[in-house]
Write a protein that holds these residues in place. Structure first.
Motif, short mmCIF file in Angstrom:
data_model
loop_
_atom_site.label_atom_id
_atom_site.label_comp_id
_atom_site.label_asym_id
_atom_site.label_seq_id
_atom_site.Cartn_x
_atom_site.Cartn_y
_atom_site.Cartn_z
N ASP A 5 0.81 -1.21 0.00
CA ASP A 5 0.00 0.00 0.00
C ASP A 5 0.85 1.26 0.00
N LEU A 6 2.15 1.13 0.22
CA LEU A 6 3.03 2.28 0.43
C LEU A 6 3.89 2.56 -0.78
N VAL A 29 17.57 9.19 5.78
CA VAL A 29 16.24 8.79 6.23
C VAL A 29 15.61 7.83 5.22
N GLY A 30 15.79 8.13 3.95
CA GLY A 30 15.23 7.27 2.91
C GLY A 30 15.79 5.86 2.96
N ARG A 31 17.08 5.73 3.22
CA ARG A 31 17.68 4.39 3.31
C ARG A 31 17.11 3.61 4.48
N GLU A 32 16.92 4.29 5.61
CA GLU A 32 16.36 3.59 6.77
C GLU A 32 14.91 3.20 6.52
N LEU A 33 14.14 4.08 5.90
CA LEU A 33 12.76 3.73 5.56
C LEU A 33 12.73 2.56 4.57
N SER A 34 13.63 2.58 3.60
CA SER A 34 13.70 1.50 2.63
C SER A 34 14.00 0.17 3.31
N ARG A 35 14.94 0.20 4.24
CA ARG A 35 15.30 -1.02 4.97
C ARG A 35 14.14 -1.54 5.79
N ARG A 36 13.47 -0.63 6.49
CA ARG A 36 12.40 -1.05 7.40
C ARG A 36 11.14 -1.47 6.66
N LEU A 37 10.84 -0.82 5.56
CA LEU A 37 9.58 -1.07 4.86
C LEU A 37 9.74 -1.99 3.66
N GLY A 38 10.99 -2.28 3.28
CA GLY A 38 11.21 -3.15 2.13
C GLY A 38 10.79 -2.53 0.82
N LEU A 39 10.97 -1.20 0.70
CA LEU A 39 10.55 -0.48 -0.49
C LEU A 39 11.75 0.11 -1.21
N GLU A 40 11.70 0.12 -2.52
CA GLU A 40 12.72 0.79 -3.32
C GLU A 40 12.32 2.26 -3.47
N VAL A 82 -0.13 5.06 -0.30
CA VAL A 82 0.23 5.97 0.78
C VAL A 82 1.67 6.43 0.54
N PRO A 83 1.88 7.69 0.13
CA PRO A 83 3.24 8.15 -0.09
C PRO A 83 3.96 8.41 1.22
N ILE A 84 5.18 7.90 1.33
CA ILE A 84 6.07 8.18 2.45
C ILE A 84 7.24 8.97 1.86
N LEU A 85 7.42 10.20 2.32
CA LEU A 85 8.39 11.11 1.72
C LEU A 85 9.47 11.47 2.72
N ALA A 86 10.72 11.27 2.34
CA ALA A 86 11.86 11.84 3.06
C ALA A 86 12.33 13.02 2.25
N ALA A 87 12.24 14.22 2.81
CA ALA A 87 12.51 15.45 2.07
C ALA A 87 13.65 16.22 2.70
N SER A 88 14.35 16.95 1.88
CA SER A 88 15.45 17.76 2.37
C SER A 88 14.95 18.84 3.31
N ALA A 263 10.46 5.53 16.00
CA ALA A 263 9.40 6.26 16.69
C ALA A 263 8.17 6.44 15.81
N LEU A 264 8.37 6.40 14.50
CA LEU A 264 7.27 6.67 13.58
C LEU A 264 6.59 5.42 13.04
N MET A 265 7.12 4.24 13.32
CA MET A 265 6.64 3.04 12.65
C MET A 265 5.17 2.75 12.87
N SER A 266 4.62 3.18 14.00
CA SER A 266 3.20 2.91 14.27
C SER A 266 2.28 3.63 13.30
N LEU A 267 2.80 4.60 12.58
CA LEU A 267 1.97 5.27 11.57
C LEU A 267 1.58 4.32 10.45
N TRP A 268 2.48 3.35 10.16
CA TRP A 268 2.21 2.46 9.02
C TRP A 268 2.00 1.02 9.44
N ALA A 269 2.75 0.57 10.43
CA ALA A 269 2.76 -0.87 10.71
C ALA A 269 2.92 -1.10 12.20
N PRO A 270 1.84 -0.93 12.97
CA PRO A 270 1.95 -1.12 14.41
C PRO A 270 2.53 -2.46 14.80
#
Length: 275
Positions: A5-6, A29-40, A82-88, A263-270
């Motif tokens: 969904d992400l 931040v993007g690399r950590e999100l990619s690792r945790r969520l399994g997204l490219e 659901v867009p997850i954005l890591a922005a400058s 700290a933010l993971m509960s937003l997507w995957a409790p």
């Protein structure tokens, strides 16, 4: 919410930056999100040396990257993702909030930031583009990237450094503020069970928690942020943005973004908070 969904976006372009560290921090931040969520991730924008240019110069220089971000972000939302954005920098939201207004007008934009970002070009004392984001989304000036966000769908979170015109907007009820010891009660009252589009500017955190540009005392700690994520994660979260995380080098592979993402993971995957 499953990973299917992400969608993960990383914006590294300039937006009138004071320094180069935000453009370097977003990929971390993007690399950590990619690792945790399994997204490219889809990486948008090209880093350029910071100029600290006022908005009149910063916006035209940023528009090519912001236009690309607007289109990619809007495509995700329009497909029900659901867009997850890591922005400058938070000025990237000039491109995203009009999409939320158009495609998810039922959503409440929950804007966690030490600053309100509700100034207009006519009233700004600094001319900093990042301070004009929510006012552009509300249509109080024309960024060229769209508007349409109703002020009554804005909830400021943890905001504590407001200019007098911004404070007046809060005092008169044009926008809502969830802050202080009753922050969670305010979220219950102002957000309720509405869909949520969540924006995090890292300076909402207590200085020193993560590397960021502005240092405004009296901020949240990571436990506070995790509690906010758990509360908002009970709602339909339609998008998330993380901005203003700084680094010295884009090739820095240290894991100091990990506690923030934790700290933010509960937003997507409790169910995945201990991965």
């Amino acid at each position: 919410m499953s990973a299917s969904d992400l969608g993960l976006l990383v914006f590294v372009g300039p937006t009138g930056d004071h320094n180069d560290r935000g453009m370097a921090g977003a990929p971390i931040v993007g690399r950590e999100l990619s690792r945790r969520l399994g997204l490219e991730p889809t990486v948008i924008g090209e880093p350029r040396p910071a100029t600290s240019a006022p908005w009149e110069q910063a916006l035209p220089a940023a528009l090519p990257g912001l236009t690309e971000l607007r289109d990619a972000h809007g495509h995700m939302l329009s497909r029900g993702h659901v867009p997850i954005l890591a922005a400058s920098r938070c000025a990237a939201s000039l491109a995203t909030l009009p999409n939320v207004a158009a495609l998810r007008p039922d959503a409440v934009v929950v804007w966690f930031d030490a600053h309100a970002d509700l100034n207009t070009p006519a009233g700004s004392t600094t001319g900093y583009l990042g301070g004009l984001v929510l006012s552009a989304a509300a249509g109080w000036w024309d960024s060229g990237l769209g508007s349409g966000l109703s002020p009554d769908r804005i909830v400021l979170g943890g905001t504590r450094d407001l200019d007098p015109p911004e404070q007046a907007l809060v005092d008169e009820g044009t926008v809502k503020l969830a802050a202080g010891p009753h922050l969670m009660d305010h979220l219950d009252r102002y957000v309720g069970d509405a869909p949520v589009y969540f924006h995090l500017d890292c300076d909402v955190l207590e200085p020193g928690t993560v590397p960021t540009d502005y240092r405004v005392p009296g901020g949240l700690d990571l436990d506070d942020l995790a509690a906010v994520a758990r509360r908002l994660g009970r709602n339909d979260v339609v998008g998330v943005e993380i901005a203003e995380f700084e680094a010295a080098d884009p090739d820095d592979h240290t894991d100091y973004a990990r506690p923030l993402v934790d700290a933010l993971m509960s937003l997507w995957a409790p169910q995945s908070t201990h991965l």
